[in-house]
Design a protein around this motif. Sequence first.
Motif, short mmCIF file in Angstrom:
data_model
loop_
_atom_site.label_atom_id
_atom_site.label_comp_id
_atom_site.label_asym_id
_atom_site.label_seq_id
_atom_site.Cartn_x
_atom_site.Cartn_y
_atom_site.Cartn_z
N LEU A 18 0.82 -1.21 0.00
CA LEU A 18 0.00 0.00 0.00
C LEU A 18 0.86 1.26 0.00
O LEU A 18 0.64 2.19 -0.80
N PHE A 19 1.84 1.31 0.89
CA PHE A 19 2.67 2.51 1.00
C PHE A 19 3.45 2.77 -0.29
O PHE A 19 3.59 3.92 -0.72
N CYS A 20 3.96 1.70 -0.92
CA CYS A 20 4.69 1.89 -2.17
C CYS A 20 3.76 2.38 -3.28
O CYS A 20 4.14 3.22 -4.10
N ARG A 21 2.53 1.89 -3.29
CA ARG A 21 1.57 2.35 -4.30
C ARG A 21 1.18 3.81 -4.06
O ARG A 21 1.01 4.59 -5.01
N CYS A 70 4.12 -15.43 -2.52
CA CYS A 70 3.84 -14.60 -3.70
C CYS A 70 3.54 -13.14 -3.37
O CYS A 70 4.19 -12.25 -3.91
N PRO A 71 2.58 -12.83 -2.49
CA PRO A 71 2.34 -11.41 -2.18
C PRO A 71 3.56 -10.72 -1.56
O PRO A 71 3.83 -9.56 -1.85
N VAL A 72 4.29 -11.44 -0.70
CA VAL A 72 5.48 -10.84 -0.08
C VAL A 72 6.52 -10.53 -1.15
O VAL A 72 7.10 -9.44 -1.18
N THR A 73 6.74 -11.48 -2.04
CA THR A 73 7.70 -11.26 -3.12
C THR A 73 7.31 -10.07 -3.98
O THR A 73 8.14 -9.22 -4.33
N GLN A 74 6.03 -9.98 -4.32
CA GLN A 74 5.58 -8.87 -5.15
C GLN A 74 5.73 -7.52 -4.44
O GLN A 74 6.10 -6.52 -5.06
N ALA A 75 5.45 -7.50 -3.14
CA ALA A 75 5.63 -6.25 -2.39
C ALA A 75 7.09 -5.84 -2.36
O ALA A 75 7.42 -4.65 -2.52
N LEU A 76 7.98 -6.81 -2.19
CA LEU A 76 9.41 -6.51 -2.17
C LEU A 76 9.92 -6.10 -3.55
O LEU A 76 10.79 -5.22 -3.67
N LEU A 77 9.39 -6.71 -4.60
CA LEU A 77 9.75 -6.29 -5.95
C LEU A 77 9.34 -4.84 -6.20
O LEU A 77 10.09 -4.05 -6.79
#
Length: 204
Positions: A18-21, A70-77
Amino acid sequence: RKDAYDVRVWGHCFALDLFCRLRAGKRMGEHKADIEQWIPKLAKALVKEELSDGGWNYASRRAPASFVTCPVTQALLLARSQGEDVPDAVFERARETLEDARLNSGTFLYSGSAPDSKRNDDGKQLPGSVARSAVCETTLVLLGGGSREAVHSALDAFHAHWDWLEKRRKQNGTHVPPYMIAPYYFYYGHRYAAQAIQMLPEKD
């Protein structure tokens, strides 16, 4: 990092996302300073929460769970795309974790990995996997593996077995037979099926 039922990984993951978005969309408003302070903290926390052989879980530290990884990886990407420090090795281990959880039918194990001798499955567990198969295939593509064809197949399976998800949505309990998935997988599955659709060619 002790071996315990610890769901904070979900909060860290989706707060970071959320914060990155918000930062990407220049929509932080009056919370800009706090958000920019929290993003590197959350990324660091997720890296620390990674299991020793890669991936993430919320229920224990014994084996990675594909639907958490998967969600953790995507957030880190996403965080790294904005300049945050996330080591390449974290993503390499995540890719290997997901590849090890994938069976030839397109089923992804709920947790753990499958030896090569058991990859050629009969597909009977695929209906219980469709809420996570799309995000697993999508994440593999984002990590430089997988294929668009596999994403397409995961979406075909999602539609073919959607009635099972709808049935499960209307029931109580969490991990119950035959597929040991909870009602909220209905919503998880739709969120990531939508993402998978966006990764297909326009004509599809």
